[in-house]
Design a protein around this motif. Structure first.
Motif, mmCIF file in Angstrom:
data_model
loop_
_atom_site.group_PDB
_atom_site.id
_atom_site.type_symbol
_atom_site.label_atom_id
_atom_site.label_comp_id
_atom_site.label_asym_id
_atom_site.label_seq_id
_atom_site.Cartn_x
_atom_site.Cartn_y
_atom_site.Cartn_z
ATOM 1 N N GLY A 128 0.809 -1.211 0.000
ATOM 2 C CA GLY A 128 0.000 0.000 0.000
ATOM 3 C C GLY A 128 0.842 1.260 0.000
ATOM 4 O O GLY A 128 2.027 1.246 0.342
ATOM 5 N N GLY A 129 0.212 2.362 -0.396
ATOM 6 C CA GLY A 129 0.912 3.641 -0.418
ATOM 7 C C GLY A 129 -0.070 4.775 -0.558
ATOM 8 O O GLY A 129 -1.186 4.593 -1.071
ATOM 9 N N PRO A 130 0.298 5.979 -0.111
ATOM 10 C CA PRO A 130 -0.611 7.119 -0.184
ATOM 11 C C PRO A 130 -0.872 7.531 -1.626
ATOM 12 O O PRO A 130 -0.018 7.387 -2.497
ATOM 13 C CB PRO A 130 0.136 8.222 0.575
ATOM 14 C CG PRO A 130 1.587 7.848 0.439
ATOM 15 C CD PRO A 130 1.614 6.357 0.449
ATOM 16 N N GLU A 131 -2.074 8.065 -1.843
ATOM 17 C CA GLU A 131 -2.445 8.524 -3.190
ATOM 18 C C GLU A 131 -2.828 9.993 -3.192
ATOM 19 O O GLU A 131 -3.507 10.475 -4.092
ATOM 20 C CB GLU A 131 -3.583 7.656 -3.724
ATOM 21 C CG GLU A 131 -3.160 6.200 -3.885
ATOM 22 C CD GLU A 131 -4.195 5.335 -4.572
ATOM 23 O OE1 GLU A 131 -4.139 5.215 -5.806
ATOM 24 O OE2 GLU A 131 -5.059 4.793 -3.862
ATOM 25 N N PRO A 159 -1.304 9.593 7.773
ATOM 26 C CA PRO A 159 -2.050 8.410 8.223
ATOM 27 C C PRO A 159 -1.452 7.102 7.710
ATOM 28 O O PRO A 159 -1.431 6.096 8.430
ATOM 29 C CB PRO A 159 -3.458 8.638 7.665
ATOM 30 C CG PRO A 159 -3.566 10.121 7.519
ATOM 31 C CD PRO A 159 -2.191 10.574 7.135
ATOM 32 N N PHE A 160 -0.953 7.115 6.484
ATOM 33 C CA PHE A 160 -0.305 5.923 5.937
ATOM 34 C C PHE A 160 0.935 5.563 6.741
ATOM 35 O O PHE A 160 1.119 4.404 7.145
ATOM 36 C CB PHE A 160 0.061 6.160 4.471
ATOM 37 C CG PHE A 160 1.084 5.195 3.921
ATOM 38 C CD1 PHE A 160 0.735 3.888 3.626
ATOM 39 C CD2 PHE A 160 2.393 5.597 3.716
ATOM 40 C CE1 PHE A 160 1.681 2.990 3.135
ATOM 41 C CE2 PHE A 160 3.342 4.715 3.213
ATOM 42 C CZ PHE A 160 2.986 3.408 2.926
ATOM 43 N N ASN A 209 -4.482 -4.211 0.510
ATOM 44 C CA ASN A 209 -3.206 -3.734 1.026
ATOM 45 C C ASN A 209 -3.093 -3.936 2.534
ATOM 46 O O ASN A 209 -4.098 -4.016 3.240
ATOM 47 C CB ASN A 209 -3.040 -2.230 0.748
ATOM 48 C CG ASN A 209 -2.690 -1.932 -0.686
ATOM 49 O OD1 ASN A 209 -1.932 -2.654 -1.310
ATOM 50 N ND2 ASN A 209 -3.244 -0.845 -1.215
ATOM 51 N N ARG A 210 -1.861 -3.940 3.003
ATOM 52 C CA ARG A 210 -1.577 -4.022 4.429
ATOM 53 C C ARG A 210 -1.759 -2.668 5.115
ATOM 54 O O ARG A 210 -2.274 -2.604 6.237
ATOM 55 C CB ARG A 210 -0.145 -4.502 4.642
ATOM 56 C CG ARG A 210 0.316 -4.537 6.096
ATOM 57 C CD ARG A 210 1.787 -4.928 6.188
ATOM 58 N NE ARG A 210 2.024 -6.213 5.547
ATOM 59 C CZ ARG A 210 3.186 -6.604 5.046
ATOM 60 N NH1 ARG A 210 4.223 -5.788 5.092
ATOM 61 N NH2 ARG A 210 3.325 -7.792 4.480
ATOM 62 N N ASN A 211 -1.318 -1.591 4.459
ATOM 63 C CA ASN A 211 -1.186 -0.316 5.153
ATOM 64 C C ASN A 211 -2.028 0.829 4.604
ATOM 65 O O ASN A 211 -2.068 1.886 5.219
ATOM 66 C CB ASN A 211 0.290 0.123 5.136
ATOM 67 C CG ASN A 211 1.185 -0.830 5.895
ATOM 68 O OD1 ASN A 211 0.960 -1.102 7.064
ATOM 69 N ND2 ASN A 211 2.200 -1.351 5.220
ATOM 70 N N HIS A 222 8.336 1.086 -5.698
ATOM 71 C CA HIS A 222 7.943 1.630 -4.408
ATOM 72 C C HIS A 222 8.527 3.037 -4.269
ATOM 73 O O HIS A 222 9.419 3.450 -5.010
ATOM 74 C CB HIS A 222 8.509 0.773 -3.275
ATOM 75 C CG HIS A 222 7.897 -0.587 -3.171
ATOM 76 N ND1 HIS A 222 7.510 -1.133 -1.970
ATOM 77 C CD2 HIS A 222 7.603 -1.519 -4.103
ATOM 78 C CE1 HIS A 222 7.012 -2.339 -2.158
ATOM 79 N NE2 HIS A 222 7.069 -2.590 -3.448
ATOM 80 N N LEU A 223 8.050 3.772 -3.282
ATOM 81 C CA LEU A 223 8.638 5.080 -2.995
ATOM 82 C C LEU A 223 10.121 4.948 -2.707
ATOM 83 O O LEU A 223 10.918 5.810 -3.108
ATOM 84 C CB LEU A 223 7.904 5.714 -1.801
ATOM 85 C CG LEU A 223 8.148 7.197 -1.471
ATOM 86 C CD1 LEU A 223 9.454 7.437 -0.747
ATOM 87 C CD2 LEU A 223 8.047 8.079 -2.719
#
Length: 351
Positions: A15-18, A25-26, A85-87, A267-268
């Motif tokens: 998971g990752g912020p969008e 929060p992420f 997603n996990r996160n 990934h980031l």
């Protein structure tokens, strides 16, 4: 592996912020229970804000899932693909609830990691166990697909990416450097069944690098690490990619190709640690730098996922290039692979 009927495929990722409002929060989800101070989260948040608060991972996962859905259809396999997603959203608990509502009784799970170890493998079992507990009665049975670091399609996609990166340096002799996410050395020591001596994560990364280097025609290469975090007194896998670029410069190396062998998509950590920090350091030193692509955009990655599923759907054969590790990663409903396998190591709070 026996043939059993399955109703769906669950794509399980980090998971990752969008968007900018998602970032903190992420990160709080990622670090929950670790005692990471707010200042450290703010520091990492700036990496995400550099890209508008958006990690590429969710978009790339959706693109890869669409390719897998097309590959399934092309092979005449009716298997809907769900995303959890996990996160960050879509959270796996919510996805599993939707799967139950859709009538899914039994599903395969593709975790977006090729390797063994706690974070790379067993934590996905914990995600499965947590999600099923949250859904409760009627939660679909879930079978996690195996590790695939030595699958011929994974190796071929990474090998071609390295060749393409070398070509971007106009044929100049460049040092090939493989990189993967660093973990604490204690976590690596606990990776794998205890009776095997551990270190499955680092050993599998080294094995994948060996296989990819051989197929891409690279004779000399290095394996290094990136994205470490946590207290400086806790030993992690080394050397770090930026430190290694400094060392190569001192050795007279003028060009470097970096392959993020430890990641299946951007990934980031890939776009920040490699495309920014490592690339910038190489530029400061006057070194040529080319980063090889991650494999999830390669058509063979979709084929790989479907092949892993077919090992269970139709009793397909297991294709792997390394004999150093047995077939692993097939666990039902979050059960660990073996007693004590990849046991989590308590991480001290960041100071």
């Amino acid at each position: 592996m026996g043939t059993v009927s399955y109703d769906a495929l669950l794509w399980l990722s980090f998971g990752g912020p969008e968007g900018p409002d998602d970032v903190m929060p992420f990160l709080e989800n990622v670090t929950r229970g670790r005692g990471v101070p707010r200042e450290r989260l703010e520091e990492v948040a700036e990496h995400y804000r550099h890209f508008g608060g958006v990690s590429p991972i969710n978009r790339l996962n959706r693109e890869a899932m669409a390719a897998v859905q097309q590959e399934l259809a092309a092979r005449g396999i009716d298997l809907p693909v769900y995303f959890g997603n996990r996160n960050w959203h879509p959270m796996v608990e919510d996805t599993l609830e939707r799967m139950r509502s859709d009538g899914v009784r039994r599903a395969l799970v593709f975790p977006t990691s090729a390797y063994g170890g706690y974070s790379a493998c067993r934590q996905y079992d914990e995600d499965i166990e947590r999600a099923r507990a949250a859904v409760g009665e009627g939660a679909p049975e879930l079978l996690k697909l195996r590790q695939f670091f030595d699958h011929p399609l994974f190796v071929a996609a990474n090998a071609d990416a390295i060749r393409a990166a070398h070509a971007r340096l106009a044929g100049r002799p460049a040092r090939t450097v493989f990189t993967a996410h660093s973990i604490p050395t204690a976590a690596d020591a606990a990776a794998g069944p205890p009776e095997t001596g551990g270190e499955w994560y680092s050993k599998q990364v080294f094995e994948a690098a060996r296989l990819v280097a051989a197929q891409s025609g690279v004779e000399e290469y290095d394996v290094v690490w990136q994205s470490r975090s946590g207290p400086p007194h806790i030993p992690w896998l080394e050397p770090d990619i930026v430190d290694h670029i400094d060392a190569l410069h001192e050795q007279g190396v003028r060009d470097v190709v970096v392959s993020p062998i430890g990641f299946v998509s951007d990934h980031l950590e890939v776009v920040w640690d490699l495309d920014n920090e490592a690339a910038d350091r190489a530029a400061e030193l006057g070194m040529g730098f080319a980063r090889a692509a991650t494999p999830n955009g390669d058509p063979r990655f979709a084929e790989l996922v479907v092949e892993l599923a077919q090992e269970h759907l139709a009793g397909g054969g297991v294709r792997k290039l390394s004999e150093a590790f047995p077939v692993a990663g097939c666990t039902l409903n979050g059960a660990p692979c073996a007693e004590g396998c990849c046991a989590p190591v308590r991480r001290p709070a960041t100071s």
